[in-house]
Scaffold this motif. Structure first.
Motif, PDB file in Angstrom:
ATOM      1  N   MET A 100       0.822  -1.210   0.000  1.00  0.00           N
ATOM      2  CA  MET A 100       0.000   0.000   0.000  1.00  0.00           C
ATOM      3  C   MET A 100       0.856   1.261   0.000  1.00  0.00           C
ATOM      4  N   SER A 101       2.029   1.209   0.630  1.00  0.00           N
ATOM      5  CA  SER A 101       2.893   2.391   0.621  1.00  0.00           C
ATOM      6  C   SER A 101       3.385   2.694  -0.793  1.00  0.00           C
ATOM      7  N   GLY A 102       3.465   1.661  -1.635  1.00  0.00           N
ATOM      8  CA  GLY A 102       3.866   1.868  -3.023  1.00  0.00           C
ATOM      9  C   GLY A 102       2.845   2.648  -3.828  1.00  0.00           C
ATOM     10  N   LEU A 103       1.616   2.700  -3.348  1.00  0.00           N
ATOM     11  CA  LEU A 103       0.589   3.469  -4.052  1.00  0.00           C
ATOM     12  C   LEU A 103       0.763   4.973  -3.879  1.00  0.00           C
ATOM     13  N   LEU A 104       1.558   5.372  -2.900  1.00  0.00           N
ATOM     14  CA  LEU A 104       1.772   6.804  -2.680  1.00  0.00           C
ATOM     15  C   LEU A 104       2.692   7.418  -3.735  1.00  0.00           C
ATOM     16  N   PRO A 106       3.081   7.080  -7.112  1.00  0.00           N
ATOM     17  CA  PRO A 106       2.487   7.706  -8.305  1.00  0.00           C
ATOM     18  C   PRO A 106       1.703   8.974  -7.979  1.00  0.00           C
ATOM     19  N   LEU A 107       1.087   9.016  -6.819  1.00  0.00           N
ATOM     20  CA  LEU A 107       0.340  10.224  -6.452  1.00  0.00           C
ATOM     21  C   LEU A 107       1.283  11.405  -6.236  1.00  0.00           C
ATOM     22  N   VAL A 108       2.402  11.144  -5.574  1.00  0.00           N
ATOM     23  CA  VAL A 108       3.376  12.211  -5.350  1.00  0.00           C
ATOM     24  C   VAL A 108       4.009  12.637  -6.673  1.00  0.00           C
ATOM     25  N   LEU A 109       4.232  11.668  -7.567  1.00  0.00           N
ATOM     26  CA  LEU A 109       4.863  11.992  -8.852  1.00  0.00           C
ATOM     27  C   LEU A 109       3.991  12.873  -9.740  1.00  0.00           C
ATOM     28  N   LEU A 110       2.704  12.947  -9.450  1.00  0.00           N
ATOM     29  CA  LEU A 110       1.843  13.860 -10.207  1.00  0.00           C
ATOM     30  C   LEU A 110       2.251  15.314  -9.983  1.00  0.00           C
ATOM     31  N   LEU A 111       2.831  15.591  -8.820  1.00  0.00           N
ATOM     32  CA  LEU A 111       3.257  16.952  -8.505  1.00  0.00           C
ATOM     33  C   LEU A 111       4.663  17.258  -9.024  1.00  0.00           C
ATOM     34  N   CYS A 112       5.339  16.266  -9.569  1.00  0.00           N
ATOM     35  CA  CYS A 112       6.735  16.422  -9.960  1.00  0.00           C
ATOM     36  C   CYS A 112       6.994  17.388 -11.111  1.00  0.00           C
ATOM     37  N   PRO A 113       6.147  17.494 -12.120  1.00  0.00           N
ATOM     38  CA  PRO A 113       6.460  18.480 -13.171  1.00  0.00           C
ATOM     39  C   PRO A 113       6.642  19.898 -12.633  1.00  0.00           C
ATOM     40  N   MET A 114       5.865  20.260 -11.620  1.00  0.00           N
ATOM     41  CA  MET A 114       6.042  21.589 -11.028  1.00  0.00           C
ATOM     42  C   MET A 114       7.408  21.694 -10.349  1.00  0.00           C
ATOM     43  N   ALA A 115       7.804  20.637  -9.639  1.00  0.00           N
ATOM     44  CA  ALA A 115       9.099  20.650  -8.959  1.00  0.00           C
ATOM     45  C   ALA A 115      10.243  20.697  -9.965  1.00  0.00           C
ATOM     46  N   MET A 116      10.109  19.972 -11.066  1.00  0.00           N
ATOM     47  CA  MET A 116      11.171  19.963 -12.074  1.00  0.00           C
ATOM     48  C   MET A 116      11.325  21.335 -12.729  1.00  0.00           C
ATOM     49  N   ARG A 117      10.223  22.025 -12.934  1.00  0.00           N
ATOM     50  CA  ARG A 117      10.317  23.367 -13.515  1.00  0.00           C
ATOM     51  C   ARG A 117      11.064  24.303 -12.573  1.00  0.00           C
ATOM     52  N   ARG A 118      10.878  24.112 -11.281  1.00  0.00           N
ATOM     53  CA  ARG A 118      11.497  24.985 -10.298  1.00  0.00           C
ATOM     54  C   ARG A 118      12.968  24.674 -10.056  1.00  0.00           C
ATOM     55  N   ALA A 154       7.959   3.819   1.384  1.00  0.00           N
ATOM     56  CA  ALA A 154       7.325   4.886   0.606  1.00  0.00           C
ATOM     57  C   ALA A 154       8.377   5.872   0.091  1.00  0.00           C
ATOM     58  N   LEU A 155       9.346   6.227   0.949  1.00  0.00           N
ATOM     59  CA  LEU A 155      10.395   7.152   0.529  1.00  0.00           C
ATOM     60  C   LEU A 155      11.278   6.547  -0.559  1.00  0.00           C
ATOM     61  N   SER A 156      11.688   5.300  -0.367  1.00  0.00           N
ATOM     62  CA  SER A 156      12.548   4.689  -1.380  1.00  0.00           C
ATOM     63  C   SER A 156      11.788   4.457  -2.681  1.00  0.00           C
ATOM     64  N   GLY A 157      10.502   4.141  -2.590  1.00  0.00           N
ATOM     65  CA  GLY A 157       9.694   3.991  -3.804  1.00  0.00           C
ATOM     66  C   GLY A 157       9.594   5.292  -4.578  1.00  0.00           C
ATOM     67  N   PHE A 158       9.421   6.390  -3.865  1.00  0.00           N
ATOM     68  CA  PHE A 158       9.373   7.694  -4.519  1.00  0.00           C
ATOM     69  C   PHE A 158      10.710   8.013  -5.184  1.00  0.00           C
ATOM     70  N   GLY A 159      11.799   7.766  -4.465  1.00  0.00           N
ATOM     71  CA  GLY A 159      13.121   8.076  -5.005  1.00  0.00           C
ATOM     72  C   GLY A 159      13.446   7.282  -6.253  1.00  0.00           C
ATOM     73  N   VAL A 160      13.142   5.995  -6.228  1.00  0.00           N
ATOM     74  CA  VAL A 160      13.391   5.149  -7.395  1.00  0.00           C
ATOM     75  C   VAL A 160      12.478   5.562  -8.548  1.00  0.00           C
TER      76      VAL A 160
END
Length: 172
Positions: A100-104, A106-118, A154-160
């Motif tokens: 279930m922590s792996g489901l977080l 993709p949700l966090v990655l939805l916000l990533c284009p904004m972070a990459m622009r910054r 969850a943190l390592s899943g986001f990082g990978v």
């Protein structure tokens, strides 16, 4: 319940593999490939030319090594997770929390284009790798406490995921 029986993982694999295999074969049979010469490249590279381009590009190897290490860590965590929950925690039924922590991610990655622009794409990947390392260190020191393991996963899943998401773009 199948995970606790001999041959249970085989049953679980078959539940997914057989229908997906049938769907793949049906797609191959019924969906025709369209040949559109307007989109085809006029200059074809030989295998020798393609390999020379790949071996001259050091970034291909960097991405390959980073991606390979990320997959190694992910797969080792998956394999070791069953033993961890069986022998350290004492209850395999809590393993679902890791999934279930792996489901977080993709949700966090939805916000990533904004972070990459910054901060830029390369800094985004650097931060992702650091977050993955922190998550794996947290899991290492968690002992039988499940909450740090779930947070670390969850943190390592986001990082990978940051590396997986951006790796193909860097190769191009």
């Amino acid at each position: 319940a199948w995970g606790n029986q001999p041959g249970g993982w085989t049953n679980i694999s078959l539940v997914y593999a057989v229908p997906m295999g049938i769907i793949g074969i049906l797609r191959f049979i019924f969906i025709k490939e369209l040949d559109n010469p307007a989109n085809a490249q006029s200059n074809k590279l030989s295998m020798k030319e393609s390999l020379s381009v790949v071996f001259k590009n050091k970034y291909v190897f960097m991405i390959g090594i980073a991606g390979g290490l990320a997959q190694l860590v992910t797969n080792m965590a998956s394999i070791v997770g069953t033993s961890y929950f069986t022998y350290i925690v004492g209850y395999l039924g809590m393993r679902w929390m890791i999934g279930m922590s792996g489901l977080l991610s993709p949700l966090v990655l939805l916000l990533c284009p904004m972070a990459m622009r910054r901060i830029g794409a390369m800094n985004f990947i650097r931060i992702g790798v650091i977050v993955a390392v922190v998550g794996n260190v947290l899991k290492y020191f968690a002992g039988s406490n499940v909450l740090p393991v779930v947070i670390g996963q969850a943190l390592s899943g986001f990082g990978v995921s940051t590396l997986s998401m951006m790796g193909g773009l860097f190769l191009i």
